[in-house]
Design an enzyme around this catalytic site. Structure first.
Site, PDB file in Angstrom:
ATOM      1  N   GLY A 120      33.133  35.816  31.538  1.00  0.00           N
ATOM      2  CA  GLY A 120      31.796  35.522  32.052  1.00  0.00           C
ATOM      3  C   GLY A 120      31.778  34.321  32.969  1.00  0.00           C
ATOM      4  N   GLU A 156      45.098  36.031  40.560  1.00  0.00           N
ATOM      5  CA  GLU A 156      46.364  35.280  40.623  1.00  0.00           C
ATOM      6  C   GLU A 156      46.195  33.784  40.372  1.00  0.00           C
ATOM      7  OE1 GLU A 156      48.397  36.140  44.293  1.00  0.00           O
ATOM      8  OE2 GLU A 156      49.416  37.855  43.389  1.00  0.00           O
ATOM      9  N   HIS A 168      35.763  36.626  40.454  1.00  0.00           N
ATOM     10  CA  HIS A 168      35.600  37.805  39.577  1.00  0.00           C
ATOM     11  C   HIS A 168      35.061  38.994  40.371  1.00  0.00           C
ATOM     12  CE1 HIS A 168      34.891  34.445  36.555  1.00  0.00           C
ATOM     13  NE2 HIS A 168      35.885  35.109  35.997  1.00  0.00           N
ATOM     14  N   HIS A 223      31.965  34.324  39.161  1.00  0.00           N
ATOM     15  CA  HIS A 223      31.890  33.764  40.507  1.00  0.00           C
ATOM     16  C   HIS A 223      32.531  34.766  41.468  1.00  0.00           C
ATOM     17  CE1 HIS A 223      36.078  32.876  39.814  1.00  0.00           C
ATOM     18  NE2 HIS A 223      35.776  32.122  38.764  1.00  0.00           N
TER      19      HIS A 223
END
Ligand code: PAF
Length: 280
Positions: free
Chosen positions: A31, A148, A37, A34
């Site tokens: 969660g 990454e 994600h 940003h």
């Protein structure tokens, strides 16, 4: 977007989708979403029939209780962002739902977990392997997407996939950065305005150091980067290692591998920031 909170409903829904031969892309998150994600969700959207995202602050991967307690939780905003990113199912369970009893599994994560974050955060990677293996078993995704920024985490997840014989493609996605270079992270919101101003120095110093690959030895370059970062206000490097991109083992010389990766953790005040750079 449908919000699912129970494991039973999740597994039943996924079985049905599998029976319809749908490809499923999974984006596991904790969660506080940003743009980093969202880039994983958008990629999953392009490559799969169905996108599932999970939002779960997994207690078993936190070795520091304060970090767990202060981890940002922003479910309403997360749901809006996931809807906009084209997520079909958001799995947002409670801790009791995921761990009706304590998870005592210990994964043999081997060399990839023995360095860097491994010794610095004892139990962290085992907790990541616990939750990600549970999510993989529940969702049975075709592909799963990871950023990454947590470079070592991807290696650990690949190892877990190999141990558990999951038939899941692990897709690693490039780091998303703010315009000033700071790697996007849910923890950035905990930086004070002054700390936020200096935090981009981490990426700037790492990026500049890639130009020194041919002039400095690995150890010299490491020392220079650490000294420059530690000279910034609020900043203290926890570790900086230059490692093989698959085994995570520190390289002694640039010729040890084609693309060594510099992995760094820096405390900016009491906020632990992590980043990495490829020495291509
Ligand atoms: O990278 C993260 O946010 C977490 O470690 C993950 C993969 C969602 C597991 O809780």
């Amino acid at each position: 977007m449908k919000v699912i909170r129970s494991v039973k409903e999740l597994t039943e829904t996924m079985v049905q989708l599998r029976n319809e031969n749908k490809s499923i892309g999974l984006v596991p998150t904790m969660g506080a979403l940003h743009a980093g994600h969202l880039s994983l969700m958008e990629r999953a959207r392009k490559e799969n029939d169905v996108v599932v995202a999970s939002v779960f602050v997994n207690p078993t991967q936190f070795n520091n209780p304060t970090d767990l307690a202060t981890y940002p939780r922003t479910e309403e905003a997360d749901c809006r962002l996931m809807t906009d990113a084209g997520v079909d199912y958001a799995f947002i369970p409670s801790v009791e739902e995921v761990y009706p009893e304590p998870d005592t599994r210990v994964f043999d994560l081997g060399e990839v977990a023995a360095v860097m974050e491994g010794p610095m955060r004892p139990g962290h990677f085992n907790g990541v392997a616990q939750i990600v293996s549970k999510l993989f078993a529940m969702v049975t995704p075709t592909r799963a997407y990871f950023g990454e920024k947590d470079f070592q985490q991807i290696a650990v997840i690949r190892r877990m996939v190999q141990l558990e014989n999951f038939e899941i493609e692990i897709v690693d996605c490039p780091i998303k950065r703010h315009d000033d270079g700071l790697a996007m992270s849910s923890r950035n919101v905990r930086l004070t305005p002054d700390q936020r101003k200096v935090a981009p120095a981490i990426h700037r110093i790492l990026a500049e150091s890639t130009g020194l690959k041919h002039t400095l030895a690995v150890e010299e370059l490491k020392r220079k980067v650490i000294a420059e970062i530690d000279a910034q206000p609020f900043m203290k490097t926890e570790y900086f290692e230059i490692v093989h991109p698959l085994t995570m083992q520190p390289v002694a010389s640039w010729s040890d591998t084609d693309i060594p990766v510099g992995c760094i953790t820096v405390y900016c005040g009491d906020v632990r920031l992590i980043d990495n750079i490829k020495y291509a």
